[in-house]
Design an enzyme around this catalytic site. Sequence first.
Site, PDB file in Angstrom:
ATOM      1  CD  GLU A 242      -5.372   0.100   2.726  1.00 54.83           C
ATOM      2  OE1 GLU A 242      -5.162  -0.885   3.450  1.00 54.83           O
ATOM      3  OE2 GLU A 242      -5.988   0.035   1.647  1.00 54.83           O
TER       4      GLU A 242
ATOM      5  CB  SER B 196      -8.925  -2.024   4.616  1.00 51.35           C
ATOM      6  OG  SER B 196      -9.479  -3.168   4.044  1.00 51.35           O
TER       7      SER B 196
ATOM      8  NE  ARG C  89      -3.640  -2.412   0.051  1.00 53.44           N
ATOM      9  CZ  ARG C  89      -3.267  -3.503  -0.626  1.00 53.44           C
ATOM     10  NH1 ARG C  89      -2.202  -3.503  -1.409  1.00 53.44           N
ATOM     11  NH2 ARG C  89      -3.979  -4.596  -0.574  1.00 53.44           N
TER      12      ARG C  89
HETATM   13  C1  LIG Z   1     -15.632  -0.242  -0.517  1.00 48.55           C
HETATM   14  C2  LIG Z   1     -14.146  -0.088  -0.742  1.00 48.55           C
HETATM   15  C3  LIG Z   1     -13.368  -1.205  -0.987  1.00 48.55           C
HETATM   16  C4  LIG Z   1     -11.988  -1.068  -1.186  1.00 48.55           C
HETATM   17  N1  LIG Z   1     -11.238  -2.189  -1.441  1.00 48.55           N
HETATM   18  C5  LIG Z   1      -9.921  -2.069  -1.638  1.00 48.55           C
HETATM   19  C6  LIG Z   1      -9.119  -3.229  -1.905  1.00 48.55           C
HETATM   20  O1  LIG Z   1      -9.617  -4.347  -1.984  1.00 48.55           O
HETATM   21  N2  LIG Z   1      -7.786  -3.046  -2.088  1.00 48.55           N
HETATM   22  C7  LIG Z   1      -7.206  -1.823  -2.022  1.00 48.55           C
HETATM   23  O2  LIG Z   1      -5.973  -1.725  -2.201  1.00 48.55           O
HETATM   24  N3  LIG Z   1      -7.926  -0.706  -1.776  1.00 48.55           N
HETATM   25  C8  LIG Z   1      -9.262  -0.805  -1.579  1.00 48.55           C
HETATM   26  N4  LIG Z   1     -10.006   0.323  -1.329  1.00 48.55           N
HETATM   27  C9  LIG Z   1      -9.327   1.640  -1.202  1.00 48.55           C
HETATM   28  C10 LIG Z   1      -9.231   2.460  -2.509  1.00 48.55           C
HETATM   29  O3  LIG Z   1     -10.285   2.116  -3.388  1.00 48.55           O
HETATM   30  C11 LIG Z   1      -7.880   2.270  -3.188  1.00 48.55           C
HETATM   31  O4  LIG Z   1      -6.820   2.722  -2.371  1.00 48.55           O
HETATM   32  C12 LIG Z   1      -7.820   3.021  -4.536  1.00 48.55           C
HETATM   33  O5  LIG Z   1      -6.646   2.644  -5.214  1.00 48.55           O
HETATM   34  C13 LIG Z   1      -7.806   4.550  -4.372  1.00 48.55           C
HETATM   35  O6  LIG Z   1      -8.004   5.138  -5.647  1.00 48.55           O
HETATM   36  P1  LIG Z   1      -8.702   6.574  -5.790  1.00 48.55           P
HETATM   37  O7  LIG Z   1      -8.664   6.939  -7.225  1.00 48.55           O
HETATM   38  O8  LIG Z   1     -10.025   6.564  -5.141  1.00 48.55           O
HETATM   39  O9  LIG Z   1      -7.673   7.469  -4.980  1.00 48.55           O
HETATM   40  P2  LIG Z   1      -7.984   8.625  -3.929  1.00 48.55           P
HETATM   41  O10 LIG Z   1      -8.712   8.047  -2.765  1.00 48.55           O
HETATM   42  O11 LIG Z   1      -8.593   9.781  -4.607  1.00 48.55           O
HETATM   43  O12 LIG Z   1      -6.487   8.984  -3.465  1.00 48.55           O
HETATM   44  C14 LIG Z   1      -5.727   8.027  -2.731  1.00 48.55           C
HETATM   45  C15 LIG Z   1      -4.261   8.463  -2.737  1.00 48.55           C
HETATM   46  O13 LIG Z   1      -3.769   8.421  -4.078  1.00 48.55           O
HETATM   47  C16 LIG Z   1      -3.330   9.723  -4.485  1.00 48.55           C
HETATM   48  N5  LIG Z   1      -3.681   9.867  -5.907  1.00 48.55           N
HETATM   49  C17 LIG Z   1      -4.862   9.638  -6.515  1.00 48.55           C
HETATM   50  N6  LIG Z   1      -4.755   9.814  -7.846  1.00 48.55           N
HETATM   51  C18 LIG Z   1      -3.479  10.174  -8.083  1.00 48.55           C
HETATM   52  C19 LIG Z   1      -2.730  10.505  -9.266  1.00 48.55           C
HETATM   53  N7  LIG Z   1      -3.262  10.478 -10.487  1.00 48.55           N
HETATM   54  N8  LIG Z   1      -1.420  10.840  -9.116  1.00 48.55           N
HETATM   55  C20 LIG Z   1      -0.833  10.892  -7.892  1.00 48.55           C
HETATM   56  N9  LIG Z   1      -1.484  10.591  -6.763  1.00 48.55           N
HETATM   57  C21 LIG Z   1      -2.791  10.225  -6.858  1.00 48.55           C
HETATM   58  C22 LIG Z   1      -4.004  10.716  -3.570  1.00 48.55           C
HETATM   59  O14 LIG Z   1      -3.245  11.906  -3.456  1.00 48.55           O
HETATM   60  C23 LIG Z   1      -4.052   9.905  -2.265  1.00 48.55           C
HETATM   61  O15 LIG Z   1      -2.804   9.964  -1.608  1.00 48.55           O
HETATM   62  C24 LIG Z   1     -11.387   0.218  -1.135  1.00 48.55           C
HETATM   63  C25 LIG Z   1     -12.193   1.349  -0.885  1.00 48.55           C
HETATM   64  C26 LIG Z   1     -13.564   1.204  -0.700  1.00 48.55           C
HETATM   65  C27 LIG Z   1     -14.396   2.425  -0.463  1.00 48.55           C
END
Ligand SMILES: Cc1cc2nc3c(=O)[nH]c(=O)nc-3n(C[C@H](O)[C@H](O)[C@H](O)COP(=O)(O)OP(=O)(O)OC[C@H]3O[C@@H](n4cnc5c(N)ncnc54)[C@H](O)[C@@H]3O)c2cc1C
Length: 309
Positions: free
Chosen positions: A303, A227, A177
Amino acid sequence: MDINLITEILSRKILKENILINEPMKKYTTFRVGGPADIIVKPSAIEEIQYIVVACKENNVPYYIIGNGSNLLVDDLGFRGVIIQVYKNLSDVVIEGTTVRAQAGALLSKIATKAADESLTGFEFAHGIPGTLGGAVTMNAGAYGGEIKDVIVSAKVMNQDGKVYELSKESLELGYRKSIIEKEGLIVLEVTLDLAKGKKEEILATIKDFNGRRRDKQPLDKPSAGSTFKRPVPKEGEMQLYAGKLIEDSGLRGFRIGGAAVSDKHCGFVVNEGGATFEELTKLIKHVQDTVQSKFGVYLETEVKVIKN
Ligand SMILES: Cc1cc2nc3c(=O)[nH]c(=O)nc-3n(C[C@H](O)[C@H](O)[C@H](O)COP(=O)(O)OP(=O)(O)OC[C@H]3O[C@@H](n4cnc5c(N)ncnc54)[C@H](O)[C@@H]3O)c2cc1C
């Protein structure tokens, strides 16, 4: 920081409809929490991101990148500065042979579906993760035995000076992560993945199985950021512990502070039961950390990323 000035500078290059002023962040996070951001900008080209980054730097305005906001907890006071949302306006996905090239704003579900259509295997794990590819590379997102590290070849990134370059898988320093992206304040722009030829029916069946397991185990009907805590790193010779189990064994299933609660379906998820505030959620997270620490001597690192200035 002069918000009117930076708004005016951004509107010289970016369409007005892609610049939002005083916009509630709760609309942009799956936790449904967060006060107003001074500006949310939704770029639709790499040159626009470059322009925003340079304009913010020259005018001393803080900025923060978001994707789908599925791993974020934002302060009720919102964010003073510019939120750059890399999402639908930058979400093209192109497949050639076993190579997938996608822009950072593409949703993982979209990429997994396209890959399945082309009978490509290796990305099934990501279908149910509700984030963008940029967020997933930053977090080295993973599930059901797969993670971004297994399939990525390279990423095109931008640094804080607006310089664009390619980083190989090795230089992305992908770990549990984490990656070099957050550490160095980079922006993920485009990503190249390498998948393998497979059988379409098997790929679709695997996606269906993973999504069924998610629905059975996770509180998908309530706002959350997935999580809340990372898996603790085991010390040499110790077995792997899991945050959800430690929280459950601490007697915290369903524990509530206002609208914030430890999910009674999956203790590793903190959920918003309705109207949860940032303060309630952070208090609850701290209470969980303190309780698990005092019962088991284990510190649960979050996380979820907190946005607060
Ligand atoms: C119901 C649910 C289930 C989930 N299951 C999982 C799972 O099974 N496994 C898992 O790993 N995660 C899981 N997650 C967490 C999340 O979906 C992941 O971490 C996902 O990769 C985040 O992507 P995002 O686009 O929403 O990023 P955001 O939440 O918008 O940002 C997360 C981080 O990434 C950075 N970021 C986003 N986009 C960029 C970019 N283009 N360039 C640089 N930095 C960037 C942000 O600054 C921040 O630090 C879950 C979340 C939910 C709500």
